[in-house]
Motif scaffolding. Sequence first.
Motif, short mmCIF file in Angstrom:
data_model
loop_
_atom_site.label_atom_id
_atom_site.label_comp_id
_atom_site.label_asym_id
_atom_site.label_seq_id
_atom_site.Cartn_x
_atom_site.Cartn_y
_atom_site.Cartn_z
N ARG A 25 -4.67 -78.93 -11.10
CA ARG A 25 -4.27 -80.31 -10.86
C ARG A 25 -4.47 -81.16 -12.10
O ARG A 25 -5.49 -81.06 -12.78
CB ARG A 25 -5.06 -80.92 -9.70
CG ARG A 25 -4.68 -80.39 -8.33
CD ARG A 25 -5.38 -81.18 -7.23
NE ARG A 25 -4.88 -80.80 -5.91
CZ ARG A 25 -5.44 -79.87 -5.16
NH1 ARG A 25 -6.50 -79.23 -5.59
NH2 ARG A 25 -4.95 -79.59 -3.96
N ALA A 26 -3.46 -82.03 -12.38
CA ALA A 26 -3.59 -83.07 -13.39
C ALA A 26 -3.78 -84.40 -12.67
O ALA A 26 -3.06 -84.71 -11.73
CB ALA A 26 -2.34 -83.13 -14.27
N LEU A 27 -4.76 -85.19 -13.11
CA LEU A 27 -5.06 -86.44 -12.43
C LEU A 27 -4.07 -87.53 -12.79
O LEU A 27 -3.38 -87.46 -13.80
CB LEU A 27 -6.48 -86.89 -12.81
CG LEU A 27 -7.59 -85.91 -12.43
CD1 LEU A 27 -8.93 -86.45 -12.91
CD2 LEU A 27 -7.61 -85.65 -10.94
N ALA A 28 -4.00 -88.57 -11.95
CA ALA A 28 -3.04 -89.65 -12.13
C ALA A 28 -3.59 -90.71 -13.08
O ALA A 28 -3.84 -91.84 -12.72
CB ALA A 28 -2.71 -90.28 -10.78
N LEU A 29 -3.83 -90.33 -14.34
CA LEU A 29 -4.23 -91.29 -15.36
C LEU A 29 -2.98 -91.87 -16.01
O LEU A 29 -1.91 -91.27 -15.99
CB LEU A 29 -5.10 -90.60 -16.41
CG LEU A 29 -6.38 -89.93 -15.88
CD1 LEU A 29 -7.07 -89.18 -17.00
CD2 LEU A 29 -7.30 -90.95 -15.25
N GLY A 34 1.44 -83.06 -16.23
CA GLY A 34 1.42 -81.68 -16.66
C GLY A 34 0.31 -80.90 -15.99
O GLY A 34 -0.79 -80.79 -16.54
N GLY A 35 0.61 -80.36 -14.80
CA GLY A 35 -0.40 -79.59 -14.09
C GLY A 35 -0.84 -78.36 -14.86
O GLY A 35 -1.99 -77.96 -14.80
N ALA A 36 0.08 -77.76 -15.63
CA ALA A 36 -0.25 -76.58 -16.44
C ALA A 36 -0.19 -76.88 -17.93
O ALA A 36 -1.09 -76.53 -18.69
CB ALA A 36 0.69 -75.43 -16.12
N SER A 51 5.12 -66.84 -16.31
CA SER A 51 5.36 -67.85 -15.29
C SER A 51 4.41 -69.03 -15.41
O SER A 51 3.29 -68.92 -15.91
CB SER A 51 5.24 -67.24 -13.90
OG SER A 51 3.91 -66.78 -13.67
N ILE A 52 4.90 -70.17 -14.90
CA ILE A 52 4.09 -71.37 -14.70
C ILE A 52 4.25 -71.72 -13.24
O ILE A 52 5.34 -72.14 -12.81
CB ILE A 52 4.56 -72.52 -15.61
CG1 ILE A 52 4.36 -72.15 -17.08
CG2 ILE A 52 3.83 -73.82 -15.28
CD1 ILE A 52 4.92 -73.17 -18.04
N ALA A 53 3.22 -71.52 -12.45
CA ALA A 53 3.35 -71.65 -11.00
C ALA A 53 2.08 -72.17 -10.35
O ALA A 53 0.98 -72.03 -10.89
CB ALA A 53 3.73 -70.30 -10.38
N TYR A 54 2.25 -72.80 -9.18
CA TYR A 54 1.14 -73.31 -8.37
C TYR A 54 0.26 -74.30 -9.14
O TYR A 54 -0.97 -74.20 -9.15
CB TYR A 54 0.30 -72.16 -7.81
CG TYR A 54 1.09 -71.24 -6.91
CD1 TYR A 54 1.58 -71.69 -5.70
CD2 TYR A 54 1.37 -69.94 -7.30
CE1 TYR A 54 2.32 -70.86 -4.87
CE2 TYR A 54 2.11 -69.11 -6.49
CZ TYR A 54 2.58 -69.56 -5.28
OH TYR A 54 3.33 -68.74 -4.47
N ASN A 55 0.93 -75.25 -9.79
CA ASN A 55 0.23 -76.34 -10.46
C ASN A 55 0.68 -77.66 -9.84
O ASN A 55 1.77 -77.75 -9.28
CB ASN A 55 0.53 -76.33 -11.96
CG ASN A 55 0.18 -75.01 -12.61
OD1 ASN A 55 -0.98 -74.72 -12.86
ND2 ASN A 55 1.20 -74.20 -12.88
N GLU A 56 -0.15 -78.68 -9.95
CA GLU A 56 0.17 -79.98 -9.38
C GLU A 56 -0.18 -81.11 -10.34
O GLU A 56 -1.12 -81.00 -11.13
CB GLU A 56 -0.61 -80.20 -8.07
CG GLU A 56 -0.15 -79.37 -6.91
CD GLU A 56 -0.89 -79.74 -5.63
OE1 GLU A 56 -1.76 -80.63 -5.68
OE2 GLU A 56 -0.60 -79.13 -4.58
N SER A 57 0.59 -82.18 -10.25
CA SER A 57 0.26 -83.42 -10.94
C SER A 57 0.32 -84.57 -9.95
O SER A 57 1.24 -84.64 -9.13
CB SER A 57 1.24 -83.69 -12.09
OG SER A 57 1.04 -84.99 -12.62
#
Length: 222
Positions: A25-29, A34-36, A51-57
């Motif tokens: 997870r990337a925080l909402a600053l 960019g979760g990855a 792969s770039i997978a299962y990341n969140e922002s």
Amino acid sequence: VFASAGSAVSLTGSAANGRSGAPNRALALAGSGGGAIALARGSSFRLVSGSIAYNESAALGGGVCAENGSSVIMSGGSIAANAASLRGGGVYAEGSVTVESSGSSLAVIGGKDLADGNTASLGGGVYVAPGGSLTIGGRSEIWCNAADALGGGVYVASGGTLDHAGAGEAAIAYNKAGKLAGGVFLAERAIRVGPASWAASIQSNATVIDATASDILPDLAR
């Protein structure tokens, strides 16, 4: 991964993945995303395979966030199953993003069904910000992504550019949007570079609600 100004990052045959149910997870600053992969101005990222997978922002770019002046070249591999609360489930592009396979395998943003795709409120697959650009070449797919509102596959903001002149048939397909433009949403003064008839490369997309019952709105709309 954070790429500082002037640096270059490459991913070949590896993964920048979280796990289903436990994503990175990337925080909402302010200005963050960019979760990855997060690219600062003047940096670059190349995805050759893997792969770039299962990341969140919590804001921008569930998989990759490319700031103004940065570049992303995707010549293979996949960006899938990432999520952003606001814009660009797979990629948020203030800089330049090129998706074009250079080998025998496809370059894919999304997957083969909606469960594998990227999700966001705007631009499930890719959000192209003002001044940013997305170029789609051969053997590349933006498939099975979803947006809660607009642009299931791609959202192009005013001043952004989508170039699909070299894209293959059904390059942007099987994406879904909650309100309008399951395939591509072009904001006012967004630029599209490609054939006058876009139907070959942008097709078979869907909207949950087709507000005007127009046959073209599921694929491309302004």
